[in-house]
Scaffold this motif. Structure first.
Motif, PDB file in Angstrom:
ATOM      1  N   GLY A   1       0.798  -1.220   0.000  1.00 17.75           N
ATOM      2  CA  GLY A   1       0.000   0.000   0.000  1.00 17.75           C
ATOM      3  C   GLY A   1       0.827   1.264   0.000  1.00 17.75           C
ATOM      4  O   GLY A   1       0.380   2.316   0.455  1.00 17.75           O
ATOM      5  N   VAL A   2       2.058   1.171  -0.503  1.00 19.37           N
ATOM      6  CA  VAL A   2       2.938   2.338  -0.576  1.00 19.37           C
ATOM      7  C   VAL A   2       2.659   3.070  -1.889  1.00 19.37           C
ATOM      8  O   VAL A   2       3.017   2.598  -2.965  1.00 19.37           O
ATOM      9  CB  VAL A   2       4.423   1.919  -0.512  1.00 19.37           C
ATOM     10  N   ASN A   3       2.014   4.223  -1.809  1.00 17.49           N
ATOM     11  CA  ASN A   3       1.549   4.909  -3.015  1.00 17.49           C
ATOM     12  C   ASN A   3       2.402   6.107  -3.409  1.00 17.49           C
ATOM     13  O   ASN A   3       2.181   6.707  -4.457  1.00 17.49           O
ATOM     14  CB  ASN A   3       0.106   5.384  -2.813  1.00 17.49           C
ATOM     15  N   SER A   4       3.356   6.469  -2.578  1.00 16.28           N
ATOM     16  CA  SER A   4       4.080   7.721  -2.795  1.00 16.28           C
ATOM     17  C   SER A   4       4.812   7.754  -4.124  1.00 16.28           C
ATOM     18  O   SER A   4       4.832   8.780  -4.811  1.00 16.28           O
ATOM     19  CB  SER A   4       5.062   7.954  -1.647  1.00 16.28           C
ATOM     20  N   ASP A   5       5.414   6.623  -4.527  1.00 13.93           N
ATOM     21  CA  ASP A   5       6.211   6.613  -5.752  1.00 13.93           C
ATOM     22  C   ASP A   5       5.649   5.669  -6.804  1.00 13.93           C
ATOM     23  O   ASP A   5       6.331   5.296  -7.739  1.00 13.93           O
ATOM     24  CB  ASP A   5       7.657   6.210  -5.405  1.00 13.93           C
ATOM     25  N   LEU A   6       4.375   5.295  -6.613  1.00 10.44           N
ATOM     26  CA  LEU A   6       3.783   4.281  -7.491  1.00 10.44           C
ATOM     27  C   LEU A   6       3.678   4.768  -8.931  1.00 10.44           C
ATOM     28  O   LEU A   6       3.979   4.036  -9.876  1.00 10.44           O
ATOM     29  CB  LEU A   6       2.402   3.886  -6.969  1.00 10.44           C
ATOM     30  N   LYS A   7       3.254   6.008  -9.117  1.00 10.41           N
ATOM     31  CA  LYS A   7       3.062   6.541 -10.461  1.00 10.41           C
ATOM     32  C   LYS A   7       4.363   6.537 -11.253  1.00 10.41           C
ATOM     33  O   LYS A   7       4.386   6.137 -12.428  1.00 10.41           O
ATOM     34  CB  LYS A   7       2.496   7.958 -10.392  1.00 10.41           C
ATOM     35  N   SER A   8       5.453   6.951 -10.627  1.00  6.28           N
ATOM     36  CA  SER A   8       6.737   6.980 -11.338  1.00  6.28           C
ATOM     37  C   SER A   8       7.203   5.567 -11.678  1.00  6.28           C
ATOM     38  O   SER A   8       7.787   5.334 -12.743  1.00  6.28           O
ATOM     39  CB  SER A   8       7.789   7.699 -10.492  1.00  6.28           C
ATOM     40  N   GLN A   9       6.919   4.595 -10.807  1.00  5.25           N
ATOM     41  CA  GLN A   9       7.287   3.212 -11.083  1.00  5.25           C
ATOM     42  C   GLN A   9       6.519   2.661 -12.287  1.00  5.25           C
ATOM     43  O   GLN A   9       7.076   1.954 -13.125  1.00  5.25           O
ATOM     44  CB  GLN A   9       7.019   2.344  -9.857  1.00  5.25           C
ATOM     45  N   VAL A  10       5.236   3.009 -12.352  1.00  7.30           N
ATOM     46  CA  VAL A  10       4.417   2.567 -13.489  1.00  7.30           C
ATOM     47  C   VAL A  10       4.935   3.185 -14.781  1.00  7.30           C
ATOM     48  O   VAL A  10       5.031   2.510 -15.807  1.00  7.30           O
ATOM     49  CB  VAL A  10       2.933   2.931 -13.263  1.00  7.30           C
TER      50      VAL A  10
END
Length: 562
Positions: free
Chosen positions: A216-225
């Motif tokens: 549930g770690v969302n802080s850097d999820l967008k950049s990873q995607v």
């Protein structure tokens, strides 16, 4: 204010309401860290589609709804539910997630008939396996399956899809190196196509993304995607679909165009109803503008789905329901502009709203997913002319069905309004003529297609037979009217009763009989009890009006008392 101005204002207002982002919940949900995953390309069911579509289709096929609330935790939308399944961040074995609504099958399996959702463990520990095994053996012997067997096979597919989804490492997101039609692979099989260095980089990025979702770690999820997408595109830029194409499909589903269409149809219906009850309001053109805005949104949604599918979207029950509802509205508007009758919209709107509501609310029964065509349907010319034509016949008769109820209501509550009844009858007669033209043409075109596909023009297949029966159910009353056997009242009754033959040809063959060469249109999950009860109530209404009319007729023929 002039009538055209009223019409244009209502039309424009309806379209603005549909596409204005402030209409909460109809454009898209609030942005979440997972939104970047929506346009990740996946090759499934013979086409490349965004992960957003995969998530929608998977969750609705298993659960029958787009959201799910786990036994412990807050409600999840379709994307979060799918990701939870895919990355297995909770125990899904005991979650009552799998839809089973067919009561006889629940009874046969020893399950609670009042319960609608069951866990994986409950179902696999039931006698389902022996029933499925027998169904496969009967199918191999070319025997007709019972309704219980067909429902059991549908349930087996739901179980298999859930098992395939949970902790899957084979989600095909790795594009073929050179062939646009080549097979895509899962992340674990990427080494079959690409060098070890490329595979290791992809695996690392994917594992980081998976861990972030699980924790549930969302802080850097967008950049990873975004990094993962960039790596996948770089593997095979000529094969990987464009971002515009993927975004178009996500946007189409996010707009909920068919939901907005039925809302506008309903608004137009209500305004027209008020206008008829209070003529001083003079809102006829407002009602027509709202209804036409619904038709425009409906048509745009149909066009978008057709562009995404790359074919006319009329190859399964869901698509035919959307098309028939569009046909009902379009035919009604055409006649309304010709006659300014006001009653075409009153007859059409409830039916179009009902069709779109069914398509919107019953994804487990009317599967909205876009799938590849079976071989017999891959001749786009015949697909484009036969199915739309015959279903426009269904649409015309559905409109006549609505008009028939208006007429019967007039005979029941205003039997002395002869001029009004005569006008309604003339308008209804013209709709019936259009329906016969479409249905006859559709049957002939279907016969020509069958000649090329199956080597015969006519074979008494259940779908063909019931289409012919339905046609006869209208041709006989129309000839009876010409011969003077039936008057306006008889034609009103025929418009209502004959539609049951259309229901059988359209719904009954697919959901009840489930046999014949048109098997690509068959499905399960329909409720014969509900449909049967509605038909019985409708026939009871017809009987009440008939008895009322007979009573009035007898009274008029009785000699006056001295």
């Amino acid at each position: 204010m002039s009538n055209p101005i009223k019409f244009l204002i209502a039309l424009t207002l309806g379209l603005i309401l549909c596409f204005f982002p402030a209409w909460k919940g109809t454009i898209s949900n609030p942005e979440t860290p997972y939104d970047a995953l929506k346009t990740l390309a996946v090759q499934l069911d013979g086409r490349k589609k965004p992960l957003d579509t995969v998530a929608r289709e998977t969750v609705t096929q298993i659960h029958g709804r787009l959201d799910y609330q786990p036994l412990s935790g807050k409600k999840l939308d379709y994307l979060n539910t799918y990701l939870s399944l895919l990355f297995n961040n909770q125990d899904w074995n005991d979650e009552p997630f799998i839809l089973l609504s067919y009561r006889p099958l629940k009874t046969a399996l020893g399950l609670n008939p009042e319960q609608k959702y069951f866990s994986f463990v409950e179902l696999v520990s039931s006698p389902l396996g022996s029933l499925v095994l027998q169904a496969h053996e009967d199918r191999a012997k070319d025997l007709d399956l019972t309704r219980d067997q067909r429902e059991a096979l549908t349930l087996e597919n739901r179980l298999a899809l859930m098992l395939e989804t949970v902790s899957s490492t084979e989600l095909p997101i790795i594009p073929h190196p050179s062939d646009p039609k080549g097979k895509w692979l899962g992340i674990a099989q990427a080494s079959e196509y690409y060098a070890p260095g490329q595979v290791e980089t992809l695996q690392t990025t994917y594992d980081e993304l998976k861990k972030a979702v699980q924790l549930g770690v969302n802080s850097d999820l967008k950049s990873q995607v975004l990094v993962l997408k960039k790596q996948l595109v770089a593997l095979s830029p000529q094969v990987y679909p464009s971002g515009e194409k993927l975004t178009r499909e996500v946007r189409f589903y996010g707009l909920h165009l068919f939901t907005k269409a039925w809302i506008l149809y309903a608004l137009g219906f209500l305004v027209m109803l008020v206008t008829l009850g209070w003529e001083k309001l003079q809102a006829y053109w407002v009602a027509l503008g709202l209804f036409c805005s619904g038709l425009a949104v409906h048509g745009y949604g149909f066009w978008e789905r057709m562009q995404i599918a790359g074919r006319p979207p009329v190859t399964n029950m869901y698509e035919s329901v959307i098309w028939v509802s569009l046909g009902i509205a379009a035919i009604a508007v055409t006649f309304e502009f010709l006659h300014r009758a006001k009653y075409y919209l009153l007859a059409a709107a409830p039916l179009s709203v009902l069709c779109l509501l069914l398509g919107d609310r019953l994804p487990a029964v009317l599967d909205p997913s876009i799938k590849p065509l079976v071989p017999v349907l891959r001749d786009n010319f015949w697909l484009s002319v036969h199915v739309p034509t015959i279903t426009l016949g269904y649409a015309s008769f559905a409109l006549a069905f609505g008009f028939g109820h208006l007429l019967l209501g007039a005979y029941l509550f205003k039997p002395t309004a002869k001029d009004w009844i005569n006008r309604l009858s003339r308008w209804n007669y013209s709709i019936l003529q259009v329906g016969v033209l479409f249905l006859t043409t559709g049957i002939i075109l279907g016969g020509i297609w069958a000649h090329f596909s199956w080597g015969r023009f006519w074979g008494w297949d259940p779908k063909e037979t019931w289409a012919l029966i339905a046609l006869m159910c209208y041709i006989v009353p129309l000839h009876g009217r010409l011969a003077g056997w039936l008057g306006n009242f008889g034609m009103a009754i025929a418009s209502v009763i004959s539609f049951n033959a259309i229901l059988m040809a359209w719904y009954g063959v697919n959901f009840v009989l489930g046999t014949g060469l048109h098997s690509y249109g068959f499905s399960t999950g329909g409720s014969e009890q509900t449909i049967g009860s509605l038909i019985a109530l409708d026939l009871l209404f017809v009987l009440v009006v008939f008895l009322r009319q007979q009573t009035l007729k007898n009274q008029s023929q009785s000699p006056a008392l001295s």
